[in-house]
Design an enzyme around this catalytic site. Structure first.
Site, PDB file in Angstrom:
ATOM      1  N   ASP A 151      -3.292   4.495  12.712  1.00  0.00           N
ATOM      2  CA  ASP A 151      -3.359   3.363  12.247  1.00  0.00           C
ATOM      3  C   ASP A 151      -4.118   2.405  12.469  1.00  0.00           C
ATOM      4  O   ASP A 151      -5.020   3.209  14.045  1.00  0.00           O
ATOM      5  CB  ASP A 151      -2.345   1.859  11.970  1.00  0.00           C
ATOM      6  CG  ASP A 151      -0.945   2.517  11.478  1.00  0.00           C
ATOM      7  OD1 ASP A 151      -1.437   3.500  10.376  1.00  0.00           O
ATOM      8  OD2 ASP A 151      -0.068   1.546  11.223  1.00  0.00           O
ATOM      9  N   GLU A 252       0.510   4.239   3.108  1.00  0.00           N
ATOM     10  CA  GLU A 252      -0.428   4.105   4.914  1.00  0.00           C
ATOM     11  C   GLU A 252      -0.661   2.585   4.724  1.00  0.00           C
ATOM     12  O   GLU A 252      -1.029   1.667   4.015  1.00  0.00           O
ATOM     13  CB  GLU A 252      -1.116   5.026   4.915  1.00  0.00           C
ATOM     14  CG  GLU A 252      -1.200   6.480   5.861  1.00  0.00           C
ATOM     15  CD  GLU A 252      -0.176   5.871   7.673  1.00  0.00           C
ATOM     16  OE1 GLU A 252      -0.196   4.947   7.693  1.00  0.00           O
ATOM     17  OE2 GLU A 252      -0.248   7.310   8.368  1.00  0.00           O
ATOM     18  N   THR A 253       0.050   2.063   5.880  1.00  0.00           N
ATOM     19  CA  THR A 253      -0.087   0.462   6.516  1.00  0.00           C
ATOM     20  C   THR A 253      -0.232   0.249   8.011  1.00  0.00           C
ATOM     21  O   THR A 253       0.008   1.212   8.793  1.00  0.00           O
ATOM     22  CB  THR A 253       0.704  -0.395   6.009  1.00  0.00           C
ATOM     23  OG1 THR A 253       0.808  -2.058   5.916  1.00  0.00           O
ATOM     24  CG2 THR A 253       2.189  -0.717   6.160  1.00  0.00           C
ATOM     25  N   ASN A 255       1.383  -0.258  10.823  1.00  0.00           N
ATOM     26  CA  ASN A 255       2.421  -0.553  11.071  1.00  0.00           C
ATOM     27  C   ASN A 255       2.909  -0.407  12.549  1.00  0.00           C
ATOM     28  O   ASN A 255       4.330  -0.231  13.040  1.00  0.00           O
ATOM     29  CB  ASN A 255       3.857  -0.389   9.940  1.00  0.00           C
ATOM     30  CG  ASN A 255       3.462   0.496   9.931  1.00  0.00           C
ATOM     31  OD1 ASN A 255       3.033   1.640  10.485  1.00  0.00           O
ATOM     32  ND2 ASN A 255       4.112   1.145   8.721  1.00  0.00           N
ATOM     33  N   ASP A 282       3.754   6.633   4.995  1.00  0.00           N
ATOM     34  CA  ASP A 282       2.775   5.999   6.232  1.00  0.00           C
ATOM     35  C   ASP A 282       3.570   7.405   6.843  1.00  0.00           C
ATOM     36  O   ASP A 282       4.562   7.112   6.823  1.00  0.00           O
ATOM     37  CB  ASP A 282       4.291   4.558   6.055  1.00  0.00           C
ATOM     38  CG  ASP A 282       3.229   3.833   6.595  1.00  0.00           C
ATOM     39  OD1 ASP A 282       3.783   4.743   8.245  1.00  0.00           O
ATOM     40  OD2 ASP A 282       2.475   2.646   6.747  1.00  0.00           O
ATOM     41  N   ASP A 398       2.674  -4.903  -7.296  1.00  0.00           N
ATOM     42  CA  ASP A 398       3.421  -5.958  -6.133  1.00  0.00           C
ATOM     43  C   ASP A 398       1.825  -6.804  -7.397  1.00  0.00           C
ATOM     44  O   ASP A 398       0.482  -6.399  -7.741  1.00  0.00           O
ATOM     45  CB  ASP A 398       2.518  -5.946  -5.142  1.00  0.00           C
ATOM     46  CG  ASP A 398       2.089  -6.840  -4.331  1.00  0.00           C
ATOM     47  OD1 ASP A 398       3.146  -7.787  -4.141  1.00  0.00           O
ATOM     48  OD2 ASP A 398       1.409  -7.680  -3.779  1.00  0.00           O
ATOM     49  N   GLU A 446       5.141  -7.070 -11.186  1.00  0.00           N
ATOM     50  CA  GLU A 446       5.361  -8.187 -10.675  1.00  0.00           C
ATOM     51  C   GLU A 446       4.368  -8.789 -11.522  1.00  0.00           C
ATOM     52  O   GLU A 446       3.080  -8.779 -11.159  1.00  0.00           O
ATOM     53  CB  GLU A 446       5.034  -8.206  -9.200  1.00  0.00           C
ATOM     54  CG  GLU A 446       5.248 -10.148  -8.313  1.00  0.00           C
ATOM     55  CD  GLU A 446       5.110  -9.955  -7.051  1.00  0.00           C
ATOM     56  OE1 GLU A 446       5.673 -10.555  -6.923  1.00  0.00           O
ATOM     57  OE2 GLU A 446       3.947  -9.291  -6.968  1.00  0.00           O
ATOM     58  N   ASP A 521      11.529 -10.889  -0.911  1.00  0.00           N
ATOM     59  CA  ASP A 521      10.222 -12.168  -0.622  1.00  0.00           C
ATOM     60  C   ASP A 521      11.298 -13.560  -1.183  1.00  0.00           C
ATOM     61  O   ASP A 521      11.830 -13.510  -2.272  1.00  0.00           O
ATOM     62  CB  ASP A 521       9.590 -12.550  -0.813  1.00  0.00           C
ATOM     63  CG  ASP A 521       9.251 -11.882  -2.690  1.00  0.00           C
ATOM     64  OD1 ASP A 521      10.094 -11.968  -3.387  1.00  0.00           O
ATOM     65  OD2 ASP A 521       8.182 -12.091  -2.868  1.00  0.00           O
TER      66      ASP A 521
END
Length: 765
Positions: A151, A252-253, A255, A282, A398, A446, A521
């Site tokens: 990251d 991948e984010t 974190n 990720d 999302d 969503e 959420d």
């Protein structure tokens, strides 16, 4: 002839003819790849605005300078390329894992032969009038890289400011620290046989891949929180009755720094909704973190689920990226530059009309430019990669309204009829699974974002299922807001029968409604019925978290624990009894709690990971959940392909469902529309579905006191038998009767008292 163009034109008609032709999936072969003989490596990257791009090659991920740099060649369509023989790479000390990144120059920062890393030579402005943000001091990741090395910030490099533009940061060179793409040579890991089950027959289990097993002592410690560990839970999820696991984002984010200070939130990104790369699994979630390891291990996990007949769905974030927006609302110069922004900012991001800032419908920095053809290509190409190479069966998108945007810069307008929007292109190029099942992908939206006309529950185009926020709100209000929110029995009936008002008007079906009362959420199922307000500022590991919805339609049932469990049973039962696709959140099957934190996006903590020990109450609730899932799966009448009506050979409409008042009379419009009524019952004719039950009867009492229901006709020679009653008197491990062990109740006109806020389920036999 372009076959994809032909198919798309056939789908949308002549309205498409004004759009540019869409190429085959990754027709330009963007990214980095070996040729068939492994003798050469070709690198291709898109930029329609760059004036120079250089490829930088590294032998390590961090801490060293590049081994080689290559000036890339600009080709047709804005594609820059370079092909390098492996023998050349070996001679340059690049015989092992090949790491790479790009540096780009453009109109706001033209190339100069005297430029050196960390200098301002050639600089004109951080952002020009056309929205360009080129900065050669920032090593850029390839948007098509199949894996990233790490990251932007890590436990050993926590200074994220080095990636910024603006006067303070623009001359900081990121080459030795920045994430690099990894050139993969392929693997032989199987993804198994993909399930072809119709979406209408699925039970979806939404969960975080790390949170699924990180608390699970039955899993070897090294595998907890990994793809490998998740695969080891496939058999357990199958035993629960789950048919589709929906993972929170796996691309991948940022974190890697979540573990820097494991006893505080430290601004952690746990959920993962800040994507850095749309192709790379990720790395943090892999037990095998060596190059190629995350890809192989992810596929191994997919195979484990496929071997149990479980689909793998992934949550994808194509509305914004991890590059974020402006560092402050008034500073147009300071932006993070990781990859796409430094390659072609106006192509990949929606900008304000003056192209100086980000256009933001997401609340987290700025919109991805879903209207742009090249940006759409990246969406399509990455979705196809996860489908074809990694074995994924479907996606939850999302803030998917952003994909319906019909303009690029200075505006936002959702229009489901526009054939050129990303929503319609996804359907055209990645065909949805047919209604009866088969090959294809499950597409779940969503259906909202922030502002404008982005709230679109029921407003998506053909091919799309949706998270049905109206179902969630109606069920919550009917259960928790008696006397303060107006919910009619007609509204309840519409939601329980598949929301025809939302999906039937445009040719979609009940199974395009994903029914849920909780999601990642918001409150857990237990907390929804145990908390009056959110409590997000509590101490670690339960908090602190910021944000979170204030209007939760929650209620603590007067603080009575037995009533809280009863309410949770109602929520679970109604999802399993409603037409549509039920989605439960990981842990809800066993009354998981987050102590009233309704926005734990940042909590990579033991409290936010699923627990695997059970109290008696939790064991009883898990048995209830498992049995209700099994009941749904055993009765096709609960999983209709259409809105509970059919046409016989004579053209007569045959009603498969009938609504009743508590007194046994057929419910009419007056009863449905009277807000003073809070009890409704329905009888489904099982015979037309080939159901083992000739009829199913459900009575739901949303009133606070007992209501007596007069039972309807069960069928000639049949009687009613009780499957379950959610009321407290029946609570226990066998609250849902196993098939063949149902309790005899009686025939037509039998009176049955359903407790306040209770649900009764009967079958005729």
């Amino acid at each position: 002839m372009n076959l994809r163009r032909t198919a798309i034109t056939a789908l949308f008609g002549c309205a498409l003819l004004g759009n540019p032709a869409w190429a085959a999936i990754n027709a330009s072969k963007l990214g980095a790849s070996y040729d068939a003989t492994k003798a050469n490596v070709t690198f291709k990257v898109y930029s329609g605005r760059a004036t120079r791009i250089e490829l930088y090659l590294y032998s390590t991920a961090t801490g060293t300078a590049e081994k080689s740099r290559v000036v890339m060649t600009a080709g047709a369509g804005g594609v820059w390329s370079a092909t390098i023989p492996v023998t050349t790479l070996n001679n340059q000390g690049l015989s092992g894992t090949l790491y790479y990144g790009y540096r780009a120059w453009g109109p706001n920062w033209p190339y100069s032969t005297s430029w050196t890393k960390g200098s301002a030579t050639g600089f004109i402005t951080d952002v020009d009038a056309n929205g360009n943000r080129f900065n050669p001091n920032k090593l850029l990741t390839d948007p098509y890289a199949l894996e990233l090395s790490h990251d932007p910030t890590t436990p050993t490099m926590t200074n994220g400011t080095i990636y910024a533009s603006g006067a303070t940061y623009r001359n900081i060179d990121t080459g030795s620290s920045a994430p690099k793409g990894i050139v993969l040579s392929g693997d032989t890991q199987s993804i198994g046989i993909k399930p072809t089950r119709a979406l209408k027959d699925d039970v979806v289990y939404e969960v975080h891949v790390r949170g699924l097993t990180n608390n699970d002592t039955s899993i070897a410690a090294a595998y907890r929180g990994t793809y490998k560990g998740a695969g080891l839970k496939a058999a357990w999820l199958a035993s629960l009755g789950v048919t589709a696991v929906e993972f929170l984002p796996l691309q991948e984010t940022q974190n890697d720094t979540n573990d820097v200070d494991p006893n505080s939130n430290s601004g952690d990104n746990y959920w993962g909704y800040m994507t850095l790369n749309y192709f790379a699994p990720d790395r943090r979630y892999a037990y095998d973190k060596t190059p190629g390891g995350p890809t192989r291990e992810f596929k191994e996990m997919v195979k484990a689920f496929h071997d149990q007949g479980i689909k793998v769905l992934v949550d994808v974030v194509y509305n914004h990226t991890g590059e974020g927006g402006a560092w402050s609302g008034t500073d147009k110069t300071t932006y993070n530059i990781y990859g796409m922004r430094g390659l072609d900012n106006p192509t990949y991001y929606s900008l304000t009309a003056d192209k100086q800032n980000s256009w933001d419908n997401t609340g987290v920095g700025g919109n991805y430019n879903t209207r742009n053809l090249i940006a759409q290509n990246l969406i399509i190409d990455s979705l196809a990669y996860w489908r074809d190479k990694l074995g994924v069966d479907g996606y939850r998108f999302d803030l998917a309204s952003v994909l319906g945007n019909t303009c690029e810069h200075g505006c936002f307008n959702f229009d489901k009829m526009d054939p050129g929007n990303a929503l319609n292109r996804i359907v055209a190029e990645l065909p949805p699974r047919p209604a009866a099942g088969g090959t294809g992908v499950d597409l779940i939206a969503e259906p909202w974002a922030i502002g404008g006309n982005s709230y679109q529950v029921g407003g998506f185009p053909s091919g799309w299922a949706e998270w049905n926020g109206a179902y969630r709100d109606t069920v919550r209000q009917a259960q928790n807001k008696l006397g303060s929110a107006v919910v009619t029995t007609g509204q309840m009936a519409t939601r329980f029968a598949g929301s025809s008002d939302l999906y039937g008007d445009d040719g979609r079906k009940p199974w395009h409604s994903v029914n849920f009362v909780t999601a990642h959420d918001g409150f857990t199922l237990k907390d929804l019925y145990s908390c009056n307000v959110k409590n997000n500022l509590q101490a670690w590991p339960w908090g602190p978290s910021d944000g979170g919805e204030d209007n939760n339609n929650s209620w603590d049932q007067g603080g009575i624990a037995t009533d809280q469990r009863k309410a949770a049973r109602n929520g679970m039962a109604l999802m399993m009894l409603s037409a549509g696709v039920p989605m439960i959140v990981g842990g809800d099957e066993a009354l998981r709690t987050l102590n009233c934190n309704n926005n734990p996006y940042n909590l990579d903590s033991s409290a936010n990971w699923l627990g695997w020990t059970r109290t008696t109450d939790q064991s009883n609730f898990q048995a209830f959940s498992k049995a209700m899932i099994a009941f749904r799966k055993a009765h096709p009448a609960l999983r209709p392909a259409n809105f509970y009506s059919s046409v016989d050979n004579n053209g007569n409409v045959m009603e498969q469902l009938r609504w009743f008042k508590p007194n046994g009379a057929v419910a009419d419009a007056a009863y449905f529309n009277d807000s003073a009524n809070h009890a409704i019952a329905w009888r489904i004719d099982g015979s037309e579905f080939g159901d083992s039950a000739s009829a199913i009867y459900v009575a739901h009492n949303a009133w606070s006191a007992q209501v007596n229901f007069t039972l309807p006709w069960p069928g000639t020679g049949k009687s009613w038998y009780r499957v379950t009653d959610t009321c407290t008197w029946a609570e226990g491990a066998n609250q849902v009767r196993t098939p063949g062990m149902e309790d005899a109740i009686g025939g037509e006109y039998t009176s049955y008292g359903v407790c306040g806020r209770g649900t009764l389920v009967l079958i005729a036999k």
